[in-house]
Design an enzyme around this catalytic site. Structure first.
Site, PDB file in Angstrom:
ATOM      1  NE  ARG A  56      -1.986  -1.756   2.867  1.00  0.00           N
ATOM      2  CZ  ARG A  56      -2.085  -3.010   2.438  1.00  0.00           C
ATOM      3  NH1 ARG A  56      -3.030  -3.339   1.619  1.00  0.00           N
ATOM      4  NH2 ARG A  56      -1.246  -3.944   2.849  1.00  0.00           N
ATOM      5  CB  THR A  57       3.323   2.600   2.392  1.00  0.00           C
ATOM      6  OG1 THR A  57       2.528   2.173   3.491  1.00  0.00           O
ATOM      7  CG2 THR A  57       3.900   3.956   2.695  1.00  0.00           C
TER       8      THR A  57
ATOM      9  CE  LYS B 156      26.674  -3.165  -6.144  1.00  0.00           C
ATOM     10  NZ  LYS B 156      26.953  -2.162  -7.184  1.00  0.00           N
TER      11      LYS B 156
ATOM     12  NE  ARG C 156       7.109   0.850   4.954  1.00  0.00           N
ATOM     13  CZ  ARG C 156       5.886   0.338   4.943  1.00  0.00           C
ATOM     14  NH1 ARG C 156       5.704  -0.909   4.573  1.00  0.00           N
ATOM     15  NH2 ARG C 156       4.844   1.062   5.279  1.00  0.00           N
TER      16      ARG C 156
ATOM     17  CG  HIS D  84       3.498   4.052   8.711  1.00  0.00           C
ATOM     18  ND1 HIS D  84       3.554   4.899   7.621  1.00  0.00           N
ATOM     19  CD2 HIS D  84       3.113   2.842   8.225  1.00  0.00           C
ATOM     20  CE1 HIS D  84       3.227   4.220   6.529  1.00  0.00           C
ATOM     21  NE2 HIS D  84       2.964   2.975   6.868  1.00  0.00           N
TER      22      HIS D  84
HETATM   23  C1  NCD Z   1       1.556  -0.847   8.234  1.00  0.00           C
HETATM   24  C2  NCD Z   1       3.054  -0.731   8.414  1.00  0.00           C
HETATM   25  O1  NCD Z   1       3.810  -0.933   7.467  1.00  0.00           O
HETATM   26  O2  NCD Z   1       3.441  -0.401   9.526  1.00  0.00           O
HETATM   27  N1  NCD Z   1       1.198  -1.053   6.914  1.00  0.00           N
HETATM   28  C3  NCD Z   1       0.966   0.042   6.135  1.00  0.00           C
HETATM   29  O3  NCD Z   1       1.863   0.756   5.792  1.00  0.00           O
HETATM   30  N2  NCD Z   1      -0.284   0.329   5.841  1.00  0.00           N
HETATM   31  C4  NCD Z   1       0.906  -1.789   9.149  1.00  0.00           C
HETATM   32  C5  NCD Z   1       1.419  -3.191   9.206  1.00  0.00           C
HETATM   33  O4  NCD Z   1       2.340  -3.569   8.480  1.00  0.00           O
HETATM   34  O5  NCD Z   1       0.868  -3.941   9.998  1.00  0.00           O
END
Ligand code: NCD
Length: 303
Positions: free
Chosen positions: A51-52, A80, A101, A129
């Site tokens: 999703r993100t 590397k 991320r 997040h």
């Molecule tokens: C979440 C995350 O990555 O923290 N997912 C997301 O980005 N919607 C929640 C999760 O992974 O449980």
């Protein structure tokens, strides 16, 4: 130049403006279809995501911009031994904005301090997040019409869930919020968050059984047990199905109690709940695109 590491990086007034912009984007997406023409977003994902990452990419494409990036640390020079601070210096030469991320808490912050382009924290370990929180707040604001005066249950892995930590931080600035934390003993909210709530005299309670509190909630935020953050598999297996929201439990909820979830869902919400009009976790995904479009425009100073 601004970055986004934590939802608290924006004041409540700035968040209001961001949500107004997201709402305008929802009303009239055409108006924004070329705002980022010639701009590039880099998505640097050192940890899995559906999703993100795709939501960021969709947001940039919807704005007429383009996207570069990697979705797996193994395919980047991290494999590397390149440091995040070197990688971001390189990415700064290619792109206008970066969403990152990383499994290590604080890595996007290190990147931001070496970057000449805005960096957005797209999730750092079990820490924060912020863009999921923007998504959650926009969903609540759009569907409830307000961001104050409600009782919110937050259920599941409150220890490792970064979406929980960011959401609690962000909601603690609004008035009339009552938190009900629902978790097994081992997965309670971290001590620093509990202390922060105490210091700010915010109302919260901690319970184990979802059924005991279901009837008083205006919102229920379900979360997955974060397998990847456990030190051993046995603990995960023991705790993973601790909560399963099903039709029987939904029958205890208020008629207008919204069910949110950052997704991915594992077993904590039974699929039979999906057709309940109070289940809004897939709508949340759509709000995530609008709010990321608004965020990109804001950080690129295109509004
Ligand atoms: C979440 C995350 O990555 O923290 N997912 C997301 O980005 N919607 C929640 C999760 O992974 O449980």
């Amino acid at each position: 130049m601004r970055h986004l590491m934590n939802p608290m990086d924006f004041s409540v007034e700035e968040l209001d403006k961001l949500f107004d912009l997201a709402a305008d984007i929802e009303r009239d997406p055409e108006k924004y279809a070329h705002r980022c023409a010639g701009k590039k977003l880099a998505t640097c994902f050192y940890e899995p995501s559906t999703r993100t990452r795709l939501s960021f990419e969709t947001a940039m494409l919807n704005l007429g911009g383009s996207v570069i990036g990697f979705s797996d640390a193994g395919s980047s020079s991290a494999s590397k031994g390149e440091s995040v601070s070197d990688t971001i210096r390189v990415i700064s030469c290619f792109a206008d904005i970066c969403a990152m991320r990383h499994p290590k808490e604080g890595a996007p912050m290190v990147a931001a301090s070496h970057s000449s382009i805005p960096v957005i924290n797209a999730g750092d370990g079990g820490h924060q997040h912020p863009t999921q929180t923007l998504t959650d707040l926009l969903t609540i604001r759009s569907l409830k019409g307000r961001l104050n005066d409600f009782t919110i249950g937050i259920c599941g892995d409150l220890k490792f869930g970064r979406t929980v930590h960011s959401l609690v931080n962000a909601l603690s600035r609004y008035t009339g919020i009552k938190f009900v934390f629902i978790s097994p003993e081992e997965l309670r909210i971290p001590g620093y968050l509990r202390e922060k709530l105490w210091e700010n005299a915010l109302s919260f309670e901690e319970v184990i059984r979802l059924e005991d509190v279901m009837s008083k909630l205006d919102l229920l935020y379900m979360t997955r047990v974060q397998r990847e953050r456990f030190f051993n598999e046995e603990d995960y297996v023991r705790l993973k199905d601790f909560y399963i929201l099903n039709k029987a439990k939904m029958a205890l909820a208020k008629p207008d109690c919204l069910i949110l979830h950052p997704l991915p869902r594992v077993n904590e919400i039974s699929v039979e709940v999906d057709s309940d009009p109070r289940a809004v976790y897939f709508k949340q995904v759509q709000y995530g695109v609008y709010v990321r479009m608004a965020l990109i425009l804001t950080l690129l100073e295109l509004v």
